[in-house]
Design an enzyme around this catalytic site. Structure first.
Site, PDB file in Angstrom:
ATOM      1  N   SER A  16     -15.778  79.104  -5.106  1.00 37.97           N
ATOM      2  CA  SER A  16     -16.350  78.481  -3.939  1.00 37.97           C
ATOM      3  C   SER A  16     -15.088  78.788  -2.895  1.00 37.97           C
ATOM      4  CB  SER A  16     -16.609  76.970  -4.167  1.00 37.97           C
ATOM      5  OG  SER A  16     -15.483  76.393  -4.769  1.00 37.97           O
ATOM      6  N   GLU A  18     -13.102  77.656   0.742  1.00 38.50           N
ATOM      7  CA  GLU A  18     -13.109  76.628   1.590  1.00 38.50           C
ATOM      8  C   GLU A  18     -12.501  77.313   2.986  1.00 38.50           C
ATOM      9  OE1 GLU A  18     -10.966  73.092   0.184  1.00 38.50           O
ATOM     10  OE2 GLU A  18      -9.687  73.377   1.987  1.00 38.50           O
ATOM     11  N   TYR A  50     -12.376  69.178   7.516  1.00 35.73           N
ATOM     12  CA  TYR A  50     -12.098  68.114   8.883  1.00 35.73           C
ATOM     13  C   TYR A  50     -10.858  67.307   8.886  1.00 35.73           C
ATOM     14  CZ  TYR A  50     -12.438  63.801  11.273  1.00 35.73           C
ATOM     15  OH  TYR A  50     -12.227  62.772  12.244  1.00 35.73           O
ATOM     16  N   GLY A 109      -8.272  61.135   3.470  1.00 33.40           N
ATOM     17  CA  GLY A 109      -7.601  61.778   4.582  1.00 33.40           C
ATOM     18  C   GLY A 109      -6.123  61.237   4.641  1.00 33.40           C
ATOM     19  N   ASP A 110      -5.407  61.795   5.146  1.00 31.86           N
ATOM     20  CA  ASP A 110      -3.786  61.062   5.336  1.00 31.86           C
ATOM     21  C   ASP A 110      -3.791  60.148   6.285  1.00 31.86           C
ATOM     22  OD1 ASP A 110      -2.667  62.913   3.222  1.00 31.86           O
ATOM     23  OD2 ASP A 110      -2.492  64.608   4.579  1.00 31.86           O
ATOM     24  N   TYR A 143      -5.307  65.653  -8.101  1.00 29.26           N
ATOM     25  CA  TYR A 143      -3.765  66.200  -7.886  1.00 29.26           C
ATOM     26  C   TYR A 143      -3.311  66.276  -9.326  1.00 29.26           C
ATOM     27  CZ  TYR A 143      -5.206  64.425  -3.502  1.00 29.26           C
ATOM     28  OH  TYR A 143      -5.865  64.324  -2.191  1.00 29.26           O
ATOM     29  N   ASN A 159      -7.520  56.432 -10.574  1.00 27.72           N
ATOM     30  CA  ASN A 159      -8.380  56.774  -9.144  1.00 27.72           C
ATOM     31  C   ASN A 159      -9.208  57.625  -9.311  1.00 27.72           C
ATOM     32  OD1 ASN A 159      -8.733  56.250  -6.327  1.00 27.72           O
ATOM     33  ND2 ASN A 159      -7.596  58.161  -6.275  1.00 27.72           N
ATOM     34  N   PHE A 214       5.096  72.672   3.652  1.00 29.45           N
ATOM     35  CA  PHE A 214       3.805  71.912   3.445  1.00 29.45           C
ATOM     36  C   PHE A 214       3.896  71.181   2.030  1.00 29.45           C
ATOM     37  CE2 PHE A 214      -0.848  71.494   2.512  1.00 29.45           C
ATOM     38  CZ  PHE A 214      -1.104  70.805   3.507  1.00 29.45           C
ATOM     39  N   HIS A 264     -11.872  77.363  -6.860  1.00 28.74           N
ATOM     40  CA  HIS A 264     -12.074  77.015  -5.553  1.00 28.74           C
ATOM     41  C   HIS A 264     -10.933  77.799  -4.692  1.00 28.74           C
ATOM     42  CE1 HIS A 264     -13.613  74.565  -2.160  1.00 28.74           C
ATOM     43  NE2 HIS A 264     -12.133  74.391  -1.835  1.00 28.74           N
TER      44      HIS A 264
HETATM   45  P1  FAD Z   1      -7.743  58.771  -2.376  1.00 29.28           P
HETATM   46  O1  FAD Z   1      -8.440  59.356  -3.839  1.00 29.28           O
HETATM   47  O2  FAD Z   1      -8.443  57.718  -1.792  1.00 29.28           O
HETATM   48  O3  FAD Z   1      -6.349  58.584  -2.913  1.00 29.28           O
HETATM   49  C1  FAD Z   1      -5.305  58.236  -1.905  1.00 29.28           C
HETATM   50  C2  FAD Z   1      -3.994  57.723  -2.527  1.00 29.28           C
HETATM   51  O4  FAD Z   1      -4.350  56.252  -2.647  1.00 29.28           O
HETATM   52  C3  FAD Z   1      -3.607  58.062  -4.021  1.00 29.28           C
HETATM   53  O5  FAD Z   1      -2.145  58.054  -4.115  1.00 29.28           O
HETATM   54  C4  FAD Z   1      -4.458  57.089  -4.959  1.00 29.28           C
HETATM   55  O6  FAD Z   1      -4.032  56.988  -6.238  1.00 29.28           O
HETATM   56  C5  FAD Z   1      -4.257  55.956  -4.005  1.00 29.28           C
HETATM   57  N1  FAD Z   1      -5.301  54.935  -4.387  1.00 29.28           N
HETATM   58  C6  FAD Z   1      -6.530  55.188  -4.331  1.00 29.28           C
HETATM   59  N2  FAD Z   1      -7.400  53.925  -4.330  1.00 29.28           N
HETATM   60  C7  FAD Z   1      -6.290  52.896  -4.130  1.00 29.28           C
HETATM   61  C8  FAD Z   1      -6.266  51.574  -4.146  1.00 29.28           C
HETATM   62  N3  FAD Z   1      -7.246  50.718  -4.123  1.00 29.28           N
HETATM   63  N4  FAD Z   1      -4.901  50.956  -3.809  1.00 29.28           N
HETATM   64  C9  FAD Z   1      -4.246  51.384  -3.804  1.00 29.28           C
HETATM   65  N5  FAD Z   1      -3.777  52.984  -3.856  1.00 29.28           N
HETATM   66  C10 FAD Z   1      -4.937  53.466  -4.122  1.00 29.28           C
HETATM   67  N6  FAD Z   1      -7.585  65.963   4.114  1.00 29.28           N
HETATM   68  C11 FAD Z   1      -8.117  66.000   5.344  1.00 29.28           C
HETATM   69  O7  FAD Z   1      -7.907  65.464   6.302  1.00 29.28           O
HETATM   70  N7  FAD Z   1      -9.379  67.094   5.665  1.00 29.28           N
HETATM   71  C12 FAD Z   1      -9.795  67.554   4.636  1.00 29.28           C
HETATM   72  O8  FAD Z   1     -10.719  68.515   4.848  1.00 29.28           O
HETATM   73  C13 FAD Z   1      -9.034  67.520   3.419  1.00 29.28           C
HETATM   74  N8  FAD Z   1      -9.546  68.375   2.405  1.00 29.28           N
HETATM   75  C14 FAD Z   1      -9.184  68.335   1.369  1.00 29.28           C
HETATM   76  C15 FAD Z   1      -9.540  68.850   0.425  1.00 29.28           C
HETATM   77  C16 FAD Z   1      -9.047  68.852  -0.947  1.00 29.28           C
HETATM   78  C17 FAD Z   1      -9.707  69.932  -2.463  1.00 29.28           C
HETATM   79  C18 FAD Z   1      -7.822  68.240  -1.379  1.00 29.28           C
HETATM   80  C19 FAD Z   1      -6.962  67.876  -2.865  1.00 29.28           C
HETATM   81  C20 FAD Z   1      -7.260  67.587  -0.378  1.00 29.28           C
HETATM   82  C21 FAD Z   1      -7.845  67.767   0.962  1.00 29.28           C
HETATM   83  N9  FAD Z   1      -7.295  66.759   2.008  1.00 29.28           N
HETATM   84  C22 FAD Z   1      -7.861  66.802   3.370  1.00 29.28           C
HETATM   85  C23 FAD Z   1      -6.136  65.796   1.881  1.00 29.28           C
HETATM   86  C24 FAD Z   1      -6.294  64.463   1.544  1.00 29.28           C
HETATM   87  O9  FAD Z   1      -7.126  64.043   2.424  1.00 29.28           O
HETATM   88  C25 FAD Z   1      -5.036  63.722   1.231  1.00 29.28           C
HETATM   89  O10 FAD Z   1      -4.535  64.284   0.242  1.00 29.28           O
HETATM   90  C26 FAD Z   1      -5.074  62.219   1.311  1.00 29.28           C
HETATM   91  O11 FAD Z   1      -3.824  61.816   1.502  1.00 29.28           O
HETATM   92  C27 FAD Z   1      -5.739  61.692   0.188  1.00 29.28           C
HETATM   93  O12 FAD Z   1      -6.919  61.706   0.009  1.00 29.28           O
HETATM   94  P2  FAD Z   1      -8.080  61.603  -1.318  1.00 29.28           P
HETATM   95  O13 FAD Z   1      -9.167  61.721  -0.873  1.00 29.28           O
HETATM   96  O14 FAD Z   1      -7.234  61.920  -2.508  1.00 29.28           O
HETATM   97  O15 FAD Z   1      -7.640  59.847  -1.381  1.00 29.28           O
END
Ligand code: FAD
Length: 290
Positions: A16, A18, A50, A109-110, A143, A159, A214, A264
């Site tokens: 795939s 990206e 996004y 998202g961050d 991760y 998580n 990064f 990917h």
């Molecule tokens: P989550 O799975 O929600 O985790 C985020 C953090 O919070 C982790 O440290 C987790 O352990 C912790 N956590 C989870 N649940 C809880 C809770 N209930 N209480 C406290 N802590 C908790 N970013 C973008 O903006 N746009 C994109 O298109 C994008 N694409 C990506 C694609 C891939 C394949 C990857 C690996 C990352 C991408 N990112 C993108 C980056 C991502 O948005 C960031 O890494 C973000 O900080 C975490 O997103 P996540 O979905 O992993 O979050």
């Protein structure tokens, strides 16, 4: 033997790709050239990022629509929940579904810089919201070297389990440069009952300087040998590309031998390196095979 063709070792390989929304007309041309070059490889899906908090969700959607129209590929928009309410996310999901989009890469998202508040929604919540709207195919992030905000590795692993239990059908990893890190992580996922594919995210590194900036933010280790490999190539893009291809190829070889059969690619909208690595994996243009 070491001389066996990689495709014989790997068997059927899925890939795939990206992409990210281009910012200029020239970047847009590069993107479409890349998509046209990579589409005949019949990826199981392509995805378009996004940028959380960028407000540019429509641009992601526009590119997704064009990819679907022009290539017929399964195109998955990335969707973040850090910058939207539950009601908004439900509306976006419904809109995507009504437009024939069946696969979403669901992310938190961050957090905006300086933000100290606990976010209202995490990716696991987004998966649950998407599933409540329709039967989406959902990919989530994983991760191998632990997400930077996570208190520890076990918390982060749990998580991922929550995201899968909420309905995600695959995890795509953050990029990494030491295959053992991925392999150990995959084992740990299996050990706690995560039964979906953990798809390695492959980043061919053509811009090492950018990567070093990064990687600190993302908690990805850059092994010392990589510093050495790119040393002195700051002004030499051609050699950097060859080095990048070699490093990524070595990595997919190791992963193939360990049974990985879906890769990917973080293409950064470029096709050459991803194409070459796919070729080596035995992934060939469909028209050439038929
Ligand atoms: P989550 O799975 O929600 O985790 C985020 C953090 O919070 C982790 O440290 C987790 O352990 C912790 N956590 C989870 N649940 C809880 C809770 N209930 N209480 C406290 N802590 C908790 N970013 C973008 O903006 N746009 C994109 O298109 C994008 N694409 C990506 C694609 C891939 C394949 C990857 C690996 C990352 C991408 N990112 C993108 C980056 C991502 O948005 C960031 O890494 C973000 O900080 C975490 O997103 P996540 O979905 O992993 O979050």
């Amino acid at each position: 033997s070491m001389n066996r063709n990689l495709q014989d070792v790997a068997g059927k390989v899925n890939v795939s790709f990206e992409f990210f929304p281009p910012k200029t007309e020239q970047m847009e041309n590069t993107l479409w050239q890349s998509i046209e070059r990579l589409a005949p490889l019949a990826p199981s899906f392509v995805s378009v990022t996004y940028g959380a908090n960028s407000g540019e969700r429509d641009r992601t959607h526009d590119i997704i629509k064009s990819i679907k129209q022009r290539t017929g590929l399964i195109a998955a928009p990335h969707l973040t929940c850090v910058d939207a309410s539950r009601a908004e996310l439900e509306r976006i999901a419904k809109d995507y579904w009504d437009n024939g989009i069946r696969h979403i890469v669901a992310l938190r998202g961050d957090l905006p810089p300086g933000n100290k508040e606990k976010p209202a929604l995490y990716a696991a919540d987004l998966v649950e919201i998407l599933r409540s709207v329709a039967d989406f195919d959902i990919s989530v992030a994983a991760y191998p070297e632990v997400h930077p905000e996570s208190p520890n590795a076990q918390f982060d692993l749990l998580n991922l389990k929550r995201k899968v239990d909420a309905g995600a059908s695959r995890a795509i990893t953050q990029f990494f440069f030491e295959p053992e890190k991925y392999l150990r992580y995959r084992d740990r996922c299996a050990a706690i009952g995560i039964d979906v594919e953990i798809v390695p995210g492959i980043l061919p590194v053509t811009n090492f300087q950018q990567l070093t900036k990064f990687a600190t933010m993302t908690n990805v280790a850059i092994p010392g040998w990589m510093n050495k490999a790119y040393e002195g190539l700051e002004q030499d893009a051609t050699t950097r590309n060859l080095v990048a291809a070699n490093i990524a190829m070595e990595m997919v070889k190791v992963l193939s031998r360990e049974g990985v059969n879906h890769f990917h690619f973080y293409t950064l909208n470029r096709c050459e390196l991803s194409y070459a690595i796919c070729h080596l994996l035995g992934v060939r243009p469909q028209s050439a095979i038929a």
